[in-house]
Structures are given as C-alpha cells and as structure tokens.
Design a protein around this motif. Structure first.
Motif: not given
Length: 171
Positions: A138-150
């Motif tokens: 994503t291009d968002a600032d997320l707070s989730v329980s899985v890895p976040v990639f740009g």
C-alpha cells in the motif's frame, strides 16, 4: 504441494502491476513461477476457423498447441459453477512443475493473500479480517497485524514470499 499466493484487492488497485514486478524478482532468485489470472469474462484465445479452434469445436476436452518456444492448452472446465477455492485448486494441477504459483484474484479462496490497497480507491482493505491475509502492499500508513510493504518494494515482497512460503521447500 506447490505454494499458492493470491494477489488480491479491488479493481484498479495495482494487482497486475505488482505481479509484473514480483515475477522477475522471484525469477532472479532462481524460482520457476506460474501465474493464474482470474477473469469474470469469457475467454477466447483461439481464432475461429483455425485447426485448434476446430478441434475444440468438435468437442475435444483439451487441445494443446505447441511450437518451438510455447505451449498453449485450451481445456474445458469440469465444473463451471465451482467456487474460487475449487477453481484455483483445479487449475494448480496444471502447474505442478512450478516452485510457486502467484494467482491474481481469488480473494475468496483459502490460500495466503497479499492485498494491494490504495486508499484513494477504497476505504479499507478488502481482506482485512481474512485469516489468510499474509501481507498488504500500500501507499497508506496502516497499523495492521500483517507485514506492510510499499508499492515499489517488490524485492522485499519477493524476500517475504521466499522466507514465508518457499524456504521450507528447499530442504
């Protein structure tokens, strides 16, 4: 069994673009990569009147066209009303010589998912509450329980896929 990872998200989120970047990264690592694209439209790969079209029109259950550098198979589906889990499981048997299969779509199938999420196009990720969600791109600032990639981190996503889904096969 060959690992299957679905790239999911809403229409126009960038699923195909991610897949186009991810496949070369996995190929650089030496993996054989198969892809499956889910389509809600009728598929017509063959040209009316050509020999292969005539074979299929005559009732052949499968037609394979082969040249020096490519093989194409057109095959009748055994069950047209199958759910996405059954459909994807059926297709995978044609890719057993691959190290990994990346499916585009199939968000309702029970395989691990990497979701492409664009906040300008939708309010929240479609698979946020899905137990099979493995990561979000994503291009968002997320707070989730899985890895976040740009969106541009295809090398890191390939590393993640290798670590989470492929390294246990190598032994």
């Amino acid at each position: 069994m060959t690992p299957i990872i679905s790239i999911v998200g809403y229409s126009d989120a960038g699923k195909t673009t991610l897949l186009e970047k991810l496949v070369p990264e996995l190929k650089k690592k030496g993996y054989r990569v198969g892809t499956i694209k889910n389509s809600h439209h009728e598929l017509n790969f063959d040209k009316k009147g050509k020999d292969s079209w005539r074979h299929f029109a005559a009732g052949a259950d499968a037609v394979v066209m082969a040249s020096v550098d490519k093989t194409v198979m057109i095959r009748r589906k055994e069950s047209k009303g199958a759910d996405s889990q059954s459909q994807l499981s059926y297709l995978v048997k044609h890719l057993t010589d691959m190290d990994v299969i990346i499916a585009e779509g199939y968000k309702n199938a029970g395989f691990p998912k990497i979701e492409v999420f664009r906040p300008l196009a939708q309010e929240e990720p479609v698979c946020l509450n899905d137990d099979t969600l493995a990561a979000i791109v994503t291009d968002a600032d997320l707070s989730v329980s899985v890895p976040v990639f740009g969106l541009e981190e295809s090398m890191q996503i390939a590393d993640f896929i290798e670590r989470e889904f492929l390294s246990s096969q190598a032994s």
